[in-house]
Design a protein around this motif. Structure first.
Motif, PDB file in Angstrom:
ATOM      1  N   THR A 279       0.834  -1.204   0.000  1.00  0.00           N
ATOM      2  CA  THR A 279       0.000   0.000   0.000  1.00  0.00           C
ATOM      3  C   THR A 279       0.864   1.247   0.000  1.00  0.00           C
ATOM      4  OG1 THR A 279      -1.739  -1.168   1.222  1.00  0.00           O
ATOM      5  CG2 THR A 279      -1.809   1.245   1.237  1.00  0.00           C
ATOM      6  N   LEU A 280       1.916   1.248   0.824  1.00  0.00           N
ATOM      7  CA  LEU A 280       2.828   2.391   0.874  1.00  0.00           C
ATOM      8  C   LEU A 280       3.540   2.586  -0.454  1.00  0.00           C
ATOM      9  CD1 LEU A 280       4.228   4.652   2.414  1.00  0.00           C
ATOM     10  CD2 LEU A 280       5.860   2.966   3.298  1.00  0.00           C
ATOM     11  N   ILE A 281       3.938   1.487  -1.078  1.00  0.00           N
ATOM     12  CA  ILE A 281       4.635   1.573  -2.360  1.00  0.00           C
ATOM     13  C   ILE A 281       3.744   2.214  -3.421  1.00  0.00           C
ATOM     14  CG2 ILE A 281       5.465   0.181  -4.301  1.00  0.00           C
ATOM     15  CD1 ILE A 281       6.768  -1.668  -2.264  1.00  0.00           C
ATOM     16  N   TYR A 282       2.485   1.765  -3.511  1.00  0.00           N
ATOM     17  CA  TYR A 282       1.585   2.327  -4.521  1.00  0.00           C
ATOM     18  C   TYR A 282       1.224   3.774  -4.189  1.00  0.00           C
ATOM     19  CZ  TYR A 282       0.993  -1.985  -7.127  1.00  0.00           C
ATOM     20  OH  TYR A 282       1.199  -3.094  -7.932  1.00  0.00           O
ATOM     21  N   CYS A 283       1.155   4.112  -2.903  1.00  0.00           N
ATOM     22  CA  CYS A 283       0.931   5.510  -2.520  1.00  0.00           C
ATOM     23  C   CYS A 283       2.111   6.374  -2.954  1.00  0.00           C
ATOM     24  CB  CYS A 283       0.718   5.622  -1.012  1.00  0.00           C
ATOM     25  SG  CYS A 283      -0.902   5.047  -0.441  1.00  0.00           S
ATOM     26  N   MET A 284       3.338   5.835  -2.832  1.00  0.00           N
ATOM     27  CA  MET A 284       4.514   6.570  -3.287  1.00  0.00           C
ATOM     28  C   MET A 284       4.469   6.766  -4.802  1.00  0.00           C
ATOM     29  SD  MET A 284       7.833   5.416  -1.002  1.00  0.00           S
ATOM     30  CE  MET A 284       7.650   3.641  -1.227  1.00  0.00           C
ATOM     31  N   VAL A 285       4.051   5.720  -5.531  1.00  0.00           N
ATOM     32  CA  VAL A 285       3.933   5.845  -6.982  1.00  0.00           C
ATOM     33  C   VAL A 285       2.967   6.971  -7.342  1.00  0.00           C
ATOM     34  CG1 VAL A 285       3.184   4.696  -9.095  1.00  0.00           C
ATOM     35  CG2 VAL A 285       4.534   3.440  -7.427  1.00  0.00           C
ATOM     36  N   LEU A 286       1.801   6.981  -6.681  1.00  0.00           N
ATOM     37  CA  LEU A 286       0.806   8.016  -6.943  1.00  0.00           C
ATOM     38  C   LEU A 286       1.369   9.406  -6.664  1.00  0.00           C
ATOM     39  CD1 LEU A 286      -2.445   6.420  -5.479  1.00  0.00           C
ATOM     40  CD2 LEU A 286      -2.188   7.297  -7.800  1.00  0.00           C
ATOM     41  N   TRP A 287       1.963   9.599  -5.476  1.00  0.00           N
ATOM     42  CA  TRP A 287       2.411  10.913  -5.079  1.00  0.00           C
ATOM     43  C   TRP A 287       3.601  11.391  -5.914  1.00  0.00           C
ATOM     44  CZ3 TRP A 287       1.475  15.409  -3.559  1.00  0.00           C
ATOM     45  CH2 TRP A 287       2.495  16.263  -3.138  1.00  0.00           C
ATOM     46  N   VAL A 288       4.580  10.515  -6.136  1.00  0.00           N
ATOM     47  CA  VAL A 288       5.775  10.912  -6.878  1.00  0.00           C
ATOM     48  C   VAL A 288       5.405  11.368  -8.290  1.00  0.00           C
ATOM     49  CG1 VAL A 288       7.881  10.022  -7.943  1.00  0.00           C
ATOM     50  CG2 VAL A 288       7.410   9.547  -5.539  1.00  0.00           C
ATOM     51  N   ASN A 289       4.524  10.628  -8.949  1.00  0.00           N
ATOM     52  CA  ASN A 289       4.114  11.018 -10.302  1.00  0.00           C
ATOM     53  C   ASN A 289       3.203  12.231 -10.292  1.00  0.00           C
ATOM     54  OD1 ASN A 289       5.029   8.896 -12.518  1.00  0.00           O
ATOM     55  ND2 ASN A 289       4.622   7.766 -10.629  1.00  0.00           N
ATOM     56  N   CYS A 290       2.394  12.360  -9.241  1.00  0.00           N
ATOM     57  CA  CYS A 290       1.568  13.557  -9.096  1.00  0.00           C
ATOM     58  C   CYS A 290       2.445  14.796  -9.010  1.00  0.00           C
ATOM     59  CB  CYS A 290       0.682  13.420  -7.855  1.00  0.00           C
ATOM     60  SG  CYS A 290      -0.342  14.860  -7.495  1.00  0.00           S
ATOM     61  N   ALA A 291       3.517  14.718  -8.225  1.00  0.00           N
ATOM     62  CA  ALA A 291       4.404  15.865  -8.029  1.00  0.00           C
ATOM     63  C   ALA A 291       5.258  16.145  -9.253  1.00  0.00           C
ATOM     64  CB  ALA A 291       5.292  15.633  -6.809  1.00  0.00           C
ATOM     65  N   THR A 292       5.877  15.082  -9.824  1.00  0.00           N
ATOM     66  CA  THR A 292       6.839  15.283 -10.913  1.00  0.00           C
ATOM     67  C   THR A 292       6.190  15.480 -12.273  1.00  0.00           C
ATOM     68  OG1 THR A 292       7.057  12.874 -11.189  1.00  0.00           O
ATOM     69  CG2 THR A 292       8.631  13.970  -9.729  1.00  0.00           C
ATOM     70  N   ASN A 293       4.976  14.978 -12.477  1.00  0.00           N
ATOM     71  CA  ASN A 293       4.329  15.074 -13.786  1.00  0.00           C
ATOM     72  C   ASN A 293       3.152  16.035 -13.820  1.00  0.00           C
ATOM     73  OD1 ASN A 293       6.107  13.090 -14.627  1.00  0.00           O
ATOM     74  ND2 ASN A 293       4.660  11.425 -14.304  1.00  0.00           N
ATOM     75  N   GLY A 294       2.670  16.481 -12.653  1.00  0.00           N
ATOM     76  CA  GLY A 294       1.494  17.329 -12.639  1.00  0.00           C
ATOM     77  C   GLY A 294       1.664  18.627 -11.883  1.00  0.00           C
ATOM     78  N   LEU A 295       1.948  18.531 -10.586  1.00  0.00           N
ATOM     79  CA  LEU A 295       1.974  19.724  -9.746  1.00  0.00           C
ATOM     80  C   LEU A 295       3.108  20.678 -10.073  1.00  0.00           C
ATOM     81  CD1 LEU A 295       1.169  18.129  -6.246  1.00  0.00           C
ATOM     82  CD2 LEU A 295      -0.407  19.309  -7.786  1.00  0.00           C
ATOM     83  N   LEU A 296       4.337  20.190  -9.988  1.00  0.00           N
ATOM     84  CA  LEU A 296       5.504  21.079 -10.105  1.00  0.00           C
ATOM     85  C   LEU A 296       5.796  21.553 -11.529  1.00  0.00           C
ATOM     86  CD1 LEU A 296       7.085  22.106  -7.662  1.00  0.00           C
ATOM     87  CD2 LEU A 296       5.850  20.025  -7.149  1.00  0.00           C
ATOM     88  N   PRO A 297       5.696  20.697 -12.583  1.00  0.00           N
ATOM     89  CA  PRO A 297       5.960  21.216 -13.927  1.00  0.00           C
ATOM     90  C   PRO A 297       5.045  22.372 -14.311  1.00  0.00           C
ATOM     91  CG  PRO A 297       5.965  18.824 -13.949  1.00  0.00           C
ATOM     92  CD  PRO A 297       5.475  19.238 -12.597  1.00  0.00           C
TER      93      PRO A 297
END
Length: 447
Positions: A279-297
């Motif tokens: 569960t933690l791993i998939y949460c990290m996948v969600l958050w990391v891609n949310c930050a690097t591909n959506g929020l910050l760019p």
């Protein structure tokens, strides 16, 4: 043979996001020509998220009809579409039509949708295909995926995309009769080569990826056995990720040994992960891609532009370099500890938070006009991209050793995170206008 496969895996990964990354780095030139102007990035955000229809259909096919969908057929189709779309973009990107009484760049937007469809679908097809190869080639694939952002960025820097200078100009006003007031404005320099040439180069990179995939798909599946011992490599990858056959898994005393019992059933070994760890791993996948591909760019321009064009271009270039460098580090220094990856995710989130804060403070961020401010924002983007890229790679390696479906859902989670990040930022930037752009040449901030 092993070196050749590493090269092919890297070239194959190049085609994963090279088209969309290329569009983003070319935007400073495109927006000066197309009628949408600076509203164009918001259109691109919506189009890219609509293209998530591709990975959604692939994921549903895997769920409803297991084993019926062949990754190699889908990959042939999407890479071919990518090559054709890049070529069409080179010839028709600036064509406009009248829609609802206004000029619109319909050709560019339609072709962009197909390019986005290619790149989004690659998230749920490329990695599962790489499942057929030993685990060590996964990290090489991620290096290629990192290069899909790095190479277009370097080409754009060579093209001098968005390079500008401050030019003084006399600005006469009705209240002054003594010759007017002097002010400065930003003047963009002409590029070293045209946008058409840039899109042709994108098509060449897509062709390289397609050729690499054809070669990988035709390799005999037993090629590893003729060059090295496949079984210990597979078992070691399930343990610590290092060349240590005596390592323990999660401290539970389950040891990997090079004996006949292990070699007889190498494919039965699976990493021992609890439900909470998964569960933690998939949460990290969600958050990391949310930050690097959506929020910050979405806010990189706001966070860097106020420090000047040099800071903006250095942050963009070095952030692109950080991705493949992090993947290379992951190839030689692997740490599969879920706790360590969680801490690294938190560290990367800290750098991202600083970048977001500076974007929110635009056009007057902290330490504006100082060398220290420029260095901090550039390094913050560098470490933000590098730390979270390492997390991406290690999560992919962990899930690769678990199962084929785990990688498919990893890709789906990555796309879901990207979708959430983009949808969150769209209204904040384009509707509520919480972020303010600033002209470095004309902005005067209080001390």
């Amino acid at each position: 043979m092993a070196v050749l496969v590493h090269m092919l895996a890297c070239a194959f990964g190049l085609g994963s996001w090279v088209a969309v990354n290329g569009l983003w780095v070319e935007l400073p030139l495109i927006v000066n020509t197309l009628p949408e102007g600076w509203e164009l990035p918001s259109y691109l955000t919506v189009i890219i998220q609509l293209a998530n229809l591709g990975p959604l259909l692939v994921t549903l096919m895997h769920k409803l009809y297991p084993g019926r969908l062949k990754e190699h057929v889908v990959i042939y189709c999407i890479l071919s579409i990518g090559v054709l779309s890049c070529l069409l973009l080179a010839f028709f990107w600036d064509r406009t039509t009248i829609v609802a009484g206004a000029s619109r760049s319909t050709a560019f937007l339609i072709i962009t949708f197909f390019l986005s469809l290619v790149d989004c679908t690659s998230s749920v097809t490329f990695l599962p295909f790489m499942m057929q190869l030993p685990a060590k080639y996964i990290t090489t694939y991620f290096i290629g995926e990192g290069l899909s952002g790095f190479i277009p960025g370097i080409v754009a820097l060579a093209q001098s995309v968005g390079i500008a200078k401050c030019v003084n100009s006399s600005q006469a006003t009705g209240n002054h009769t003594d010759g007017g007031l002097w002010s400065s404005h930003t003047e963009y320099l002409p590029p070293n080569f045209s946008t058409e040439v840039f899109f042709v180069l994108l098509a060449v990179m897509m062709c390289i990826s397609l050729a690499a995939f054809v070669a990988l798909n035709r390799l005999p599946r037993t090629f590893e056995l003729s060059t090295e011992n496949l079984v210990p490599d597979t078992v070691a990858s399930v343990c610590s990720g290092l060349e240590n056959p005596g390592a323990e898994i999660d401290g539970e005393g389950v040891k990997c040994q090079r004996d006949g019992a292990v070699q007889s059933k190498p494919l039965l070994a699976r990493p021992q992960l609890s439900v909470s760890q998964l569960t933690l791993i998939y949460c990290m996948v969600l958050w990391v891609n949310c930050a690097t591909n959506g929020l910050l760019p979405s806010v990189q321009t706001y966070s860097c532009k106020s420090y000047g064009n040099l800071a903006y271009h250095l942050s963009a270039a070095l952030a692109s370099v950080a991705n493949p460098v992090a993947c290379t580090i992951a190839m030689f220094f692997q740490n599969r500890s879920v706790v360590f990856l969680g801490l690294l995710t938190a560290l990367g989130t800290g750098f991202g938070s600083y970048n977001m804060a500076m974007a929110a403070m635009s056009p007057c961020p902290l330490l504006q006009g100082s060398v220290a401010g420029e260095m901090i924002i550039v390094l913050s983007w560098l470490f933000f991209t590098g730390t979270l890229s390492y997390v991406k790679v290690m999560v992919g390696v962990i899930l690769r050793d678990r199962s084929h479906s785990a990688l498919v859902w990893c890709g789906a989670a990555a796309q879901m995170g990207s979708l959430v990040g983009s949808v969150t930022m769209f209204p904040l930037i384009n509707v509520y206008q919480l972020f303010k752009s600033g002209d470095f040449c004309n902005t005067h901030c209080p001390l």
